[in-house]
Design a protein around this motif. Structure first.
Motif, mmCIF file in Angstrom:
data_model
loop_
_atom_site.group_PDB
_atom_site.id
_atom_site.type_symbol
_atom_site.label_atom_id
_atom_site.label_comp_id
_atom_site.label_asym_id
_atom_site.label_seq_id
_atom_site.Cartn_x
_atom_site.Cartn_y
_atom_site.Cartn_z
ATOM 1 N N ALA A 1 21.412 44.968 95.411
ATOM 2 C CA ALA A 1 21.120 45.074 96.845
ATOM 3 C C ALA A 1 20.142 46.197 97.155
ATOM 4 N N THR A 2 20.218 47.280 96.394
ATOM 5 C CA THR A 2 19.368 48.442 96.681
ATOM 6 C C THR A 2 18.174 48.567 95.753
ATOM 7 N N GLY A 3 18.143 47.804 94.665
ATOM 8 C CA GLY A 3 17.079 47.970 93.698
ATOM 9 C C GLY A 3 17.168 49.301 92.970
ATOM 10 N N ALA A 4 18.382 49.836 92.839
ATOM 11 C CA ALA A 4 18.612 51.136 92.196
ATOM 12 C C ALA A 4 17.750 52.224 92.826
ATOM 13 N N PHE A 5 17.569 52.130 94.127
ATOM 14 C CA PHE A 5 16.694 53.047 94.878
ATOM 15 C C PHE A 5 17.133 54.500 94.722
ATOM 16 N N HIS A 6 18.414 54.761 94.907
ATOM 17 C CA HIS A 6 18.912 56.136 94.839
ATOM 18 C C HIS A 6 19.091 56.594 93.396
ATOM 19 N N GLU A 7 19.443 55.673 92.525
ATOM 20 C CA GLU A 7 19.573 56.026 91.111
ATOM 21 C C GLU A 7 18.230 56.481 90.539
ATOM 22 N N ASP A 8 17.157 55.856 90.979
ATOM 23 C CA ASP A 8 15.823 56.270 90.548
ATOM 24 C C ASP A 8 15.538 57.712 90.975
ATOM 25 N N GLY A 9 15.941 58.063 92.188
ATOM 26 C CA GLY A 9 15.765 59.426 92.664
ATOM 27 C C GLY A 9 16.581 60.418 91.860
ATOM 28 N N LEU A 10 17.790 60.028 91.480
ATOM 29 C CA LEU A 10 18.629 60.899 90.663
ATOM 30 C C LEU A 10 17.973 61.179 89.315
ATOM 31 N N ALA A 11 17.458 60.131 88.671
ATOM 32 C CA ALA A 11 16.826 60.301 87.364
ATOM 33 C C ALA A 11 15.603 61.208 87.457
ATOM 34 N N ASP A 12 14.753 60.989 88.465
ATOM 35 C CA ASP A 12 13.553 61.815 88.620
ATOM 36 C C ASP A 12 13.907 63.269 88.922
ATOM 37 N N THR A 13 14.923 63.471 89.749
ATOM 38 C CA THR A 13 15.338 64.837 90.081
ATOM 39 C C THR A 13 15.901 65.550 88.859
ATOM 40 N N ALA A 14 16.707 64.842 88.069
ATOM 41 C CA ALA A 14 17.263 65.445 86.855
ATOM 42 C C ALA A 14 16.154 65.816 85.882
ATOM 43 N N ASP A 15 15.170 64.930 85.728
ATOM 44 C CA ASP A 15 14.044 65.232 84.843
ATOM 45 C C ASP A 15 13.267 66.447 85.339
ATOM 46 N N GLY A 16 13.013 66.489 86.653
ATOM 47 C CA GLY A 16 12.223 67.584 87.209
ATOM 48 C C GLY A 16 12.927 68.922 87.109
ATOM 49 N N LEU A 17 14.172 68.976 87.573
ATOM 50 C CA LEU A 17 14.908 70.234 87.550
ATOM 51 C C LEU A 17 15.302 70.641 86.133
ATOM 52 N N ALA B 1 5.469 67.641 89.483
ATOM 53 C CA ALA B 1 4.668 66.758 88.634
ATOM 54 C C ALA B 1 5.563 65.862 87.784
ATOM 55 N N ILE B 2 6.623 66.435 87.228
ATOM 56 C CA ILE B 2 7.557 65.649 86.418
ATOM 57 C C ILE B 2 8.251 64.602 87.277
ATOM 58 N N MET B 3 8.649 64.984 88.478
ATOM 59 C CA MET B 3 9.359 64.056 89.358
ATOM 60 C C MET B 3 8.482 62.894 89.794
ATOM 61 N N LYS B 4 7.175 63.113 89.846
ATOM 62 C CA LYS B 4 6.258 62.058 90.266
ATOM 63 C C LYS B 4 5.940 61.095 89.133
ATOM 64 N N ASP B 5 6.185 61.531 87.889
ATOM 65 C CA ASP B 5 5.924 60.691 86.718
ATOM 66 C C ASP B 5 6.879 59.506 86.718
ATOM 67 N N SER B 6 6.349 58.316 86.525
ATOM 68 C CA SER B 6 7.184 57.113 86.561
ATOM 69 C C SER B 6 8.061 56.956 85.329
ATOM 70 N N ARG B 7 7.747 57.684 84.275
ATOM 71 C CA ARG B 7 8.551 57.598 83.055
ATOM 72 C C ARG B 7 9.863 58.372 83.222
ATOM 73 N N VAL B 8 10.910 57.883 82.565
ATOM 74 C CA VAL B 8 12.218 58.545 82.625
ATOM 75 C C VAL B 8 12.418 59.346 81.349
ATOM 76 N N GLY B 9 12.748 60.628 81.510
ATOM 77 C CA GLY B 9 12.969 61.497 80.360
ATOM 78 C C GLY B 9 14.425 61.573 79.968
ATOM 79 N N SER B 10 14.716 62.447 79.012
ATOM 80 C CA SER B 10 16.079 62.543 78.486
ATOM 81 C C SER B 10 17.063 63.025 79.547
ATOM 82 N N TYR B 11 16.638 63.973 80.401
ATOM 83 C CA TYR B 11 17.535 64.450 81.456
ATOM 84 C C TYR B 11 17.869 63.308 82.426
ATOM 85 N N GLY B 12 16.874 62.505 82.746
ATOM 86 C CA GLY B 12 17.102 61.386 83.653
ATOM 87 C C GLY B 12 18.025 60.345 83.064
#
Length: 257
Positions: free
Chosen positions: A77-93, A104-115
């Motif tokens: 229903a949401t397209g994992a909209f908020h989960e995507d934000g969680l992954a990007d925030t975890a990668d960035g912080l 810059a990390i948060m804007k990257d579309s790739r998901v890192g290990s923290y995400g």
């Protein structure tokens, strides 16, 4: 007035979910800024879908299967909209050492290990917690969790500044229309939806869940303020996820006498 609010509600559904809305609703930054107050109402819709799927699944399967299907329904229903934000925030912080690098990390579309780790913990955590909720309360817990957790990002919108500059945000930033401060009147209006959704739950458990969700929201707000000086769209998604998990955790807590 009512027509404007109805259109704003539909705009919120169109922006924060993958659910179809009439094309006549249209889109504009001003409309979306007005629509943010309806985010908890979007949670009422998404949580309602989860609750209905859960109720139907409980007629055929055990609780873990019902929880899994309800979670799948909300992700669709949401397209994992908020989960995507969680992954990007975890990668960035997790991977950045200053504001510019974090953004810059948060804007990257790739998901890192923290995400990846954050997503695994969030999804598996919600599954484990919801499987532990009393079967009779499970649909109401799902409903309240989705509504209350979508109120949490509005606290950031009402009290913090947008962290990116125009150059950093870019014209395609999904959160660009959400940069205006939310009024406290709009925040008070939005608070009605969590109260409504939590009403069927036992009040001591509902209060414990709300209290823990508030603490989790304040914790993540402090990290965003310290490292970014404000919020981004990804931060809003992360706050929603963290608040939802914290709500279920508080709902299940057994406090010492």
């Amino acid at each position: 007035m009512l027509r404007r609010e109805f259109r704003a509600c539909l705009a919120a559904i169109g922006f924060f979910t993958r659910l179809p809305v009439p094309a006549a609703v249209g889109y504009s930054a001003d409309l979306l800024q007005h629509a943010t107050r309806w985010l908890p109402a979007v949670g009422l819709l998404v949580g309602g879908i989860a609750a209905l799927v859960c109720l139907a699944a409980l007629q055929l399967w055990q609780q873990p299967v019902a929880v899994l299907l309800a979670m799948v329904a909300t992700l669709l229903a949401t397209g994992a909209f908020h989960e995507d934000g969680l992954a990007d925030t975890a990668d960035g912080l997790g991977g950045g050492w200053d504001k510019a690098k974090i953004l810059a990390i948060m804007k990257d579309s790739r998901v890192g290990s923290y995400g990846v780790v954050a997503l695994w913990l969030a999804l598996s955590g919600k599954f484990v917690l919801l499987c532990a909720v009393d079967r009779s309360l499970l649909p109401w817990a799902l409903l309240a969790g989705h509504v209350l957790s979508r109120f949490a990002p509005l606290v950031l919108l009402a009290t913090m500044d947008y962290a990116r500059t125009d150059d950093q945000a870019g014209q395609t930033s999904k959160s660009r229309p959400l940069t205006a401060r939310l009024s406290f009147g709009a925040l008070a209006f939005a608070a009605l939806f969590p109260l409504l959704a939590a009403w069927p739950l036992p009040w001591p458990q509902a209060l414990a869940g709300a209290g823990l969700a508030a603490l989790a929201t304040l914790w993540l707000m402090a990290k965003c303020r310290r490292w970014l000086g404000g919020y981004t769209g990804d931060c809003l998604g992360a706050v929603q996820q963290v608040a939802e998990i914290a709500f279920y955790l508080g709902l299940l807590a057994h406090w010492p006498a």
